[in-house]
Design a protein around this motif. Structure first.
Motif, PDB file in Angstrom:
ATOM      1  N   ARG A   9     -45.672 -64.353  20.180  1.00 24.32           N
ATOM      2  CA  ARG A   9     -47.101 -64.380  20.501  1.00 24.32           C
ATOM      3  C   ARG A   9     -47.498 -63.002  21.001  1.00 24.32           C
ATOM      4  O   ARG A   9     -46.894 -62.473  21.928  1.00 24.32           O
ATOM      5  CB  ARG A   9     -47.386 -65.442  21.573  1.00 24.32           C
ATOM      6  CG  ARG A   9     -47.191 -66.840  21.063  1.00 24.32           C
ATOM      7  CD  ARG A   9     -47.532 -67.937  22.043  1.00 24.32           C
ATOM      8  NE  ARG A   9     -48.036 -67.504  23.309  1.00 24.32           N
ATOM      9  CZ  ARG A   9     -47.791 -68.132  24.448  1.00 24.32           C
ATOM     10  NH1 ARG A   9     -47.039 -69.203  24.466  1.00 24.32           N
ATOM     11  NH2 ARG A   9     -48.290 -67.688  25.573  1.00 24.32           N
ATOM     12  N   LYS A  10     -48.520 -62.431  20.415  1.00 24.43           N
ATOM     13  CA  LYS A  10     -48.955 -61.086  20.780  1.00 24.43           C
ATOM     14  C   LYS A  10     -49.770 -61.056  22.078  1.00 24.43           C
ATOM     15  O   LYS A  10     -49.678 -60.112  22.851  1.00 24.43           O
ATOM     16  CB  LYS A  10     -49.783 -60.504  19.626  1.00 24.43           C
ATOM     17  CG  LYS A  10     -50.161 -59.068  19.797  1.00 24.43           C
ATOM     18  CD  LYS A  10     -50.913 -58.539  18.593  1.00 24.43           C
ATOM     19  CE  LYS A  10     -51.311 -57.103  18.804  1.00 24.43           C
ATOM     20  NZ  LYS A  10     -52.066 -56.568  17.685  1.00 24.43           N
ATOM     21  N   GLY A  11     -50.539 -62.077  22.345  1.00 27.30           N
ATOM     22  CA  GLY A  11     -51.469 -62.087  23.467  1.00 27.30           C
ATOM     23  C   GLY A  11     -50.835 -62.009  24.843  1.00 27.30           C
ATOM     24  O   GLY A  11     -51.499 -61.661  25.808  1.00 27.30           O
ATOM     25  N   ASN A  12     -49.547 -62.338  24.956  1.00 27.49           N
ATOM     26  CA  ASN A  12     -48.923 -62.289  26.275  1.00 27.49           C
ATOM     27  C   ASN A  12     -48.038 -61.049  26.451  1.00 27.49           C
ATOM     28  O   ASN A  12     -47.265 -60.978  27.399  1.00 27.49           O
ATOM     29  CB  ASN A  12     -48.137 -63.574  26.571  1.00 27.49           C
ATOM     30  CG  ASN A  12     -47.001 -63.813  25.601  1.00 27.49           C
ATOM     31  OD1 ASN A  12     -46.760 -63.026  24.701  1.00 27.49           O
ATOM     32  ND2 ASN A  12     -46.317 -64.916  25.775  1.00 27.49           N
ATOM     33  N   ASN A  13     -48.180 -60.070  25.574  1.00 32.32           N
ATOM     34  CA  ASN A  13     -47.504 -58.789  25.746  1.00 32.32           C
ATOM     35  C   ASN A  13     -48.273 -57.961  26.768  1.00 32.32           C
ATOM     36  O   ASN A  13     -49.494 -58.034  26.861  1.00 32.32           O
ATOM     37  CB  ASN A  13     -47.421 -58.033  24.421  1.00 32.32           C
ATOM     38  CG  ASN A  13     -46.545 -58.743  23.406  1.00 32.32           C
ATOM     39  OD1 ASN A  13     -45.723 -59.579  23.764  1.00 32.32           O
ATOM     40  ND2 ASN A  13     -46.727 -58.423  22.147  1.00 32.32           N
ATOM     41  N   LEU A  14     -47.563 -57.162  27.550  1.00 26.53           N
ATOM     42  CA  LEU A  14     -48.208 -56.412  28.620  1.00 26.53           C
ATOM     43  C   LEU A  14     -49.324 -55.515  28.109  1.00 26.53           C
ATOM     44  O   LEU A  14     -50.383 -55.439  28.733  1.00 26.53           O
ATOM     45  CB  LEU A  14     -47.168 -55.581  29.384  1.00 26.53           C
ATOM     46  CG  LEU A  14     -46.094 -56.389  30.111  1.00 26.53           C
ATOM     47  CD1 LEU A  14     -45.089 -55.457  30.761  1.00 26.53           C
ATOM     48  CD2 LEU A  14     -46.702 -57.314  31.138  1.00 26.53           C
TER      49      LEU A  14
END
Length: 76
Positions: free
Chosen positions: A65-70
């Motif tokens: 999931r990309k949205g929870n990358n810093l």
């Protein structure tokens, strides 16, 4: 059960400087968060220490999931 990274801040160069942890109202410096991750106090992140001697950094655990990358958290 440890805390989770829920938000991030970046500097003008795009480097992550602080993260917000679940249950906290303020941001924690990334260096402090790396120490916490090393001790198992953060469930969804870990410290990466490249072998070539470049600076260590905090990274969220992989989950496709990309949205929870810093970097993505810091954009909001």
């Amino acid at each position: 059960m440890g805390k989770k990274v829920i938000d991030a801040k970046q500097d003008g160069k795009g480097n992550i400087t602080a993260v917000k942890l679940s249950g906290n109202s303020s941001f924690t410096p990334v260096e402090t968060a790396m120490g916490m991750a090393d001790k198992g106090q953060i469930d969804n992140a870990h410290t990466v220490r490249p072998k070539n001697g470049t600076k260590a950094h905090l990274r969220t655990n992989p989950d496709n999931r990309k949205g929870n990358n810093l970097d993505e958290m810091a954009k909001d």
